[in-house]
Structures are given as structure tokens and as C-alpha cells.
Design an enzyme around this catalytic site. Structure first.
Site, PDB file in Angstrom:
ATOM      1  CB  SER A   1      -0.974   0.005   1.176  1.00 39.67           C
ATOM      2  OG  SER A   1      -0.294  -0.171   2.398  1.00 39.67           O
ATOM      3  CD  GLU A   2       0.309   3.891   2.136  1.00 44.09           C
ATOM      4  OE1 GLU A   2      -0.743   4.464   1.830  1.00 44.09           O
ATOM      5  OE2 GLU A   2       0.359   2.952   2.966  1.00 44.09           O
ATOM      6  CB  THR A   3       7.320   1.886  -1.156  1.00 43.66           C
ATOM      7  OG1 THR A   3       6.774   0.596  -1.422  1.00 43.66           O
ATOM      8  CG2 THR A   3       8.827   1.799  -1.103  1.00 43.66           C
TER       9      THR A   3
ATOM     10  CG  HIS B   1       0.959   1.708   7.270  1.00 42.83           C
ATOM     11  ND1 HIS B   1       0.349   2.064   6.098  1.00 42.83           N
ATOM     12  CD2 HIS B   1       1.859   0.733   6.958  1.00 42.83           C
ATOM     13  CE1 HIS B   1       0.855   1.328   5.117  1.00 42.83           C
ATOM     14  NE2 HIS B   1       1.763   0.512   5.601  1.00 42.83           N
TER      15      HIS B   1
END
Length: 279
Positions: free
Chosen positions: A48-50, A79
Site C-alpha cells: 500500500s505504501e513504500t 502507517h
């Protein structure tokens, strides 16, 4: 451009135990990387995110972070903020102040602090609040496959990601949702029964191609939700939100508030992968 090995961590966030939270990929020492390289790697991880850790450009910050989904860059996300701070500290990052870590991101400076239940960030100011208009509520109900009358209340909860947040009758109604395709970022919550360890159940849906993706645990949404619920008297702090249940996760988001009204969003963080990546 010559590729080099850069320190890498994958951190599970908002969970008391490993493998049931929301993972974030963190690349250390990302200065020198072009934006296109960051976007390419974020698409490849398919998380979902990097995030990419960089030297701060503001003297008040300890480090700077850029946050990418597989599709776009975000000014702020919850997060990834906790996971990036965890990774930075674990790699030996020395905070300038003993009691607080300061992250620089596109949304500004985000203070973090250590708590008995993990790291916590101070919820940034919301960019848009207030009631959601009726045409949008009707569209949200259609996406969620529910009747408009089942939405008890709704507010814009935009603190970077542009969440529209809606309240349903209870946690069971939230867990029963089977949404269709969406073009909006939609947050949904409902209350657990009195006496439950968790006050509310949260789910988060956002567009993905022509469909919809559900986020396992969402710090930005929970931050904006907490600001709405606490300011309106719908909830009192401290409380714990559950998220990810419908996906087989056990996300737990701990919400607290200072006497001056500042809202803090915290949770457990666990490094599950460490090594290097060639970028």
C-alpha cells in the site's frame, strides 16, 4: 545513473504481533534517487505504501520521508510514518530531542513520540472537514451496496489522503460490507458493543485501477476520524480502533489526546525483513 545497494527494511505496523498488521517498505539513504526510480520501486513492491528516507531540509526535523503508493505520491500517511520512524531509529538515527522524533514530509513536520504501546504520531491538521454532500453520500452508499439511510453520519476527513468518512449502525454492519468499484477514498466505522476492548471497527477503501482495494490498517484515516469523533463528543480518549478484521488482519490503532487537544495515533511496529535493495 549507477545503481547502489541501499539499506532496506519492511516493517509491520499497527499490530501487537507480527504478520497481522499493515506492512510498509522503507528504503534508507534514498538521496540521489530520481522520483521515477522511487515510483518504479513502489509499484514493484506492490504494498500500500513504500517510503524513502532522506536528509531533512528543515533544521527542526530529524529526517525527511517521501511516501509512494503503487499509483501516486502521498503528502502524508499514517502507517508509513510509524514504520519509517521505527526503521530510522532501528538503523541508528539519533533524534535531536530525547522525547520526540520529528519527521519532515510533504504535509509538513510530524512529531512522533514513544509510548508504552509503541510509537505514536501527532495527527496533522485536516485540510477539509464538514458534512459530506448528499450526492456524494448517495454515491458512497452505492459503492458500499447499502441504502443511503444506513449511513448514520458522515464527514470529510481529509488530511492528505482525501477520505470521506461514514458511520454505520455498528461494527457488525461495517464488517458485512462488500463494496463495489470506487473512484473515492472511503472510510467506514461502526461501534463495538460496550465493554469491548476496541471502541470502533474501521475499514478503508480506495480506488485501484477499475476496482477497489481495502487497506489493512490506515493511520491517516484513523487520525482524521479521531479528530472528528473527539471534537464532536462521539468518542472520548483514550480508545482503541480495530481494523483489518475483514482481511484476516488484527490491526490495533491506539488513540490518545493531550490536554491541549492534540490527538496522537499509535501502534506496535515490528521489523520483519531487513537487508539491502539495488537502486
Amino acid at each position: 545513473m549507477v545503481s547502489v545497494h541501499r539499506q532496506f527494511r519492511q516493517v509491520d505496523v499497527f499490530t501487537e504481533e507480527p504478520f497481522v498488521g499493515n506492512p510498509v517498505a522503507v528504503v534508507h539513504g534514498a538521496d540521489g534517487l530520481a522520483e521515477d526510480q522511487m515510483r518504479l520501486f513502489a509499484r514493484w513492491t506492490n504494498l500500500s505504501e513504500t517510503t524513502f528516507l532522506l536528509p531533512a531540509t528543515d533544521d527542526r526535523a530529524d529526517y525527511r520521508v517521501r511516501i509512494f503508493t503503487p499509483m501516486r505520491e502521498l503528502p502524508f500517511a499514517g502507517h508509513p510514518t510509524l514504520g519509517s520512524a521505527h526503521a530510522w531509529l532501528e538503523a541508528g538515527g539519533p533524534p535531536a530531542r530525547r522525547d520526540v522524533i520529528v519527521q519532515e514530509c510533504e504535509a509538513g513536520l510530524i512529531p512522533l513520540r514513544r509510548t508504552p504501546r509503541g510509537l505514536a504520531f501527532r495527527a496533522p491538521p485536516t485540510l477539509r472537514t464538514g458534512p459530506v454532500d448528499e450526492p456524494t453520500l448517495s454515491a458512497i452508499a452505492a459503492v458500499l451496496h447499502i441504502n443511503r439511510e444506513e449511513i448514520i453520519d458522515a464527514q470529510w476527513a481529509d488530511n492528505g489522503p482525501g477520505w470521506a468518512a461514514v458511520e454505520l449502525a455498528d461494527a457488525e454492519a461495517v464488517l458485512a460490507l462488500k463494496p463495489g468499484p470506487t473512484t473515492m477514498d472511503i472510510g467506514v466505522f461502526g461501534r463495538h458493543q460496550a465493554g469491548s476492548p476496541e471502541a470502533i471497527e474501521v475499514r478503508a477503501f480506495f480506488p485501484s485501477g477499475a476496482g477497489t482495494t481495502e487497506d489493512p490498517v490506515t493511520g491517516s484515516l484513523n487520525a482524521a476520524l479521531a479528530q472528528w469523533l473527539l471534537a464532536s463528543g462521539k468518542a472520548t480518549a483514550p480508545y482503541t480502533a480495530a481494523q483489518g478484521t475483514a482481511l484476516g488482519r488484527r490491526g490495533r490503532v491506539h488513540v490518545s489526546a493531550d490536554p491541549d487537544g492534540a490527538v496522537w495515533i499509535g501502534g506496535g511496529t515490528h521489523t520483519l525483513i531487513t537487508g539491502s535493495v539495488l537502486l
